[in-house]
Design a protein around this motif. Sequence first.
Motif, short mmCIF file in Angstrom:
data_model
loop_
_atom_site.label_atom_id
_atom_site.label_comp_id
_atom_site.label_asym_id
_atom_site.label_seq_id
_atom_site.Cartn_x
_atom_site.Cartn_y
_atom_site.Cartn_z
N CYS A 29 6.09 5.18 -0.06
CA CYS A 29 4.93 5.72 -0.97
C CYS A 29 5.82 6.62 -2.06
O CYS A 29 6.57 7.35 -1.66
CB CYS A 29 3.93 6.85 -0.01
SG CYS A 29 2.72 7.62 -0.80
N ARG B 241 0.87 -1.03 -0.02
CA ARG B 241 0.09 0.07 -0.06
C ARG B 241 1.01 1.26 0.11
O ARG B 241 2.04 1.00 0.62
CB ARG B 241 -0.92 0.10 1.25
CG ARG B 241 -1.66 -1.20 1.65
CD ARG B 241 -3.15 -0.94 0.89
NE ARG B 241 -3.83 -2.10 1.11
CZ ARG B 241 -3.77 -3.35 0.62
NH1 ARG B 241 -2.75 -3.44 -0.29
NH2 ARG B 241 -4.45 -4.23 1.32
N SER B 242 0.46 2.36 -0.36
CA SER B 242 1.01 3.62 -0.16
C SER B 242 0.86 3.76 1.42
O SER B 242 -0.11 4.18 1.90
CB SER B 242 0.60 4.74 -1.10
OG SER B 242 0.74 4.47 -2.32
N GLN C 92 3.80 17.62 0.79
CA GLN C 92 3.17 16.82 1.98
C GLN C 92 4.22 16.47 3.02
O GLN C 92 5.21 16.06 2.77
CB GLN C 92 2.85 15.44 1.32
CG GLN C 92 1.61 15.71 0.17
CD GLN C 92 1.47 14.52 -0.69
OE1 GLN C 92 2.30 14.23 -1.29
NE2 GLN C 92 0.25 13.93 -0.64
N VAL D 133 6.29 9.53 -4.25
CA VAL D 133 5.85 11.05 -4.21
C VAL D 133 6.47 11.65 -5.29
O VAL D 133 7.53 11.53 -5.75
CB VAL D 133 6.13 11.63 -2.87
CG1 VAL D 133 6.09 13.22 -2.92
CG2 VAL D 133 5.66 10.87 -1.78
N ARG D 134 5.58 12.25 -6.08
CA ARG D 134 6.10 13.06 -7.15
C ARG D 134 5.61 14.49 -7.07
O ARG D 134 5.87 15.38 -7.94
CB ARG D 134 5.10 12.55 -8.57
CG ARG D 134 5.67 11.37 -9.45
CD ARG D 134 6.99 11.96 -10.14
NE ARG D 134 6.54 12.82 -11.21
CZ ARG D 134 7.26 13.80 -11.86
NH1 ARG D 134 8.54 13.88 -11.59
NH2 ARG D 134 6.80 14.41 -12.86
N MET D 135 4.59 14.76 -5.89
CA MET D 135 4.29 16.07 -5.97
C MET D 135 5.53 16.97 -4.95
O MET D 135 5.34 16.96 -3.68
CB MET D 135 2.94 16.06 -4.95
CG MET D 135 1.68 17.07 -5.60
SD MET D 135 0.51 17.13 -4.56
CE MET D 135 -0.06 15.54 -3.91
N PHE E 128 4.12 14.29 5.55
CA PHE E 128 4.50 12.88 5.94
C PHE E 128 5.71 12.60 5.31
O PHE E 128 6.55 11.62 5.96
CB PHE E 128 3.45 12.08 5.61
CG PHE E 128 3.39 11.69 4.04
CD1 PHE E 128 2.61 12.18 3.08
CD2 PHE E 128 4.19 10.71 3.49
CE1 PHE E 128 2.55 11.74 1.93
CE2 PHE E 128 3.94 10.50 2.16
CZ PHE E 128 3.18 10.81 1.33
N ARG F 197 -9.90 0.45 -6.87
CA ARG F 197 -9.40 0.14 -8.25
C ARG F 197 -10.39 -0.18 -9.20
O ARG F 197 -11.70 -0.38 -8.87
CB ARG F 197 -8.47 -1.28 -8.09
CG ARG F 197 -7.11 -1.17 -7.58
CD ARG F 197 -6.12 -0.35 -8.23
NE ARG F 197 -4.92 -0.45 -7.54
CZ ARG F 197 -4.51 0.23 -6.52
NH1 ARG F 197 -5.21 1.21 -6.10
NH2 ARG F 197 -3.16 0.41 -6.21
C1 LIG Z 1 4.14 7.94 -9.98
C2 LIG Z 1 3.27 8.12 -8.67
C3 LIG Z 1 3.15 9.28 -8.03
C4 LIG Z 1 2.61 9.65 -6.76
N1 LIG Z 1 2.65 10.79 -6.18
C5 LIG Z 1 2.29 10.92 -4.93
C6 LIG Z 1 2.44 11.95 -4.08
O1 LIG Z 1 2.85 12.72 -4.67
N2 LIG Z 1 1.78 11.73 -3.02
C7 LIG Z 1 1.11 10.91 -2.46
O2 LIG Z 1 0.68 10.90 -1.28
N3 LIG Z 1 0.98 9.84 -3.16
C8 LIG Z 1 1.19 9.69 -4.39
N4 LIG Z 1 1.43 8.46 -4.99
C9 LIG Z 1 0.60 7.35 -4.45
C10 LIG Z 1 -0.83 7.36 -5.01
O3 LIG Z 1 -1.63 8.12 -4.56
C11 LIG Z 1 -1.37 5.71 -4.93
O4 LIG Z 1 -0.64 4.94 -5.42
C12 LIG Z 1 -2.62 5.65 -5.34
O5 LIG Z 1 -3.53 6.31 -4.37
C13 LIG Z 1 -3.24 4.09 -5.01
O6 LIG Z 1 -2.99 3.78 -3.64
P1 LIG Z 1 -1.91 2.39 -3.28
O7 LIG Z 1 -0.68 2.90 -3.66
O8 LIG Z 1 -2.19 2.33 -1.87
O9 LIG Z 1 -2.46 1.03 -3.95
C14 LIG Z 1 1.93 8.27 -6.17
C15 LIG Z 1 1.77 7.08 -6.81
C16 LIG Z 1 2.54 6.93 -8.35
C17 LIG Z 1 2.70 5.82 -8.95
#
Ligand SMILES: Cc1cc2nc3c(=O)[nH]c(=O)nc-3n(C[C@H](O)[C@H](O)[C@H](O)COP(=O)(O)O)c2cc1C
Length: 202
Positions: A151, A11-12, A65, A153-155, A67, A191
């Motif tokens: 997790c 999970r993230s 963010q 993070v791209r933001m 966290f 999903r």
């Molecule tokens: C390319 C990519 C960029 C993401 N960027 C962020 C982000 O900047 N901040 C964040 O909290 N989660 C980020 N995520 C996590 C997604 O929000 C998360 O994978 C999605 O909501 C599905 O949840 P799960 O990973 O728990 O299955 C990113 C995921 C991917 C693959």
Amino acid sequence: MELDEAIEKRRSIRGYTKDPVPKELIKELMEAARKAPSATNRQSWRFLIVQDDDMKNRLQEGITQHFVANAPLIIVCCLDRHAFTRQLIEKRVEELIDANVMSREVANMLYQRKLPQKVEETGIPVSAYLDLGIAVEHIVLKATSLGLGSCWVRMFDQERVSEILSLPLEITPVVLLPVGYPAENPSMRPRISMEEIILGFI
Ligand SMILES: Cc1cc2nc3c(=O)[nH]c(=O)nc-3n(C[C@H](O)[C@H](O)[C@H](O)COP(=O)(O)O)c2cc1C
């Protein structure tokens, strides 16, 4: 942990305990990245391991963010533009020829392309982002199998983060990966259905 279980459990994770991530586990995460496949075996990924609290606090400035900086460890996942210069591409291709993976004929076709001689002339090819994505997901799944959470993070502000970390110009941070022991146990996120993702069978 088997691959299926890691895929199922991942999970993230956005909340971590204060426990540090042992050095040996960090090595295992990096080894998982090192083994990832990449276009022409370029391996243009580079990782900066940030554990220092002061540095993590300073990084907050470039990260939306909070966290992220609260994780015991942030892996700054970068691309190195040196890998796209003619000199390094030729090196990788010659290794592939020696390993009987690529024929001289295919290599010569690659060499006919206009490849940048200097790092200043390089851009980042789309395929390099794919390469880095694969390596990052190797780390993520390995982390899950070791009981760690992470997790993608791209933001974040790429320029600001580069400045704070004093990264050289040819190193581009693309993804931040906070890693730590999970302090939360979220259930699976929504999903879309199988029917929606499969365009068809031909
Ligand atoms: C390319 C990519 C960029 C993401 N960027 C962020 C982000 O900047 N901040 C964040 O909290 N989660 C980020 N995520 C996590 C997604 O929000 C998360 O994978 C999605 O909501 C599905 O949840 P799960 O990973 O728990 O299955 C990113 C995921 C991917 C693959």
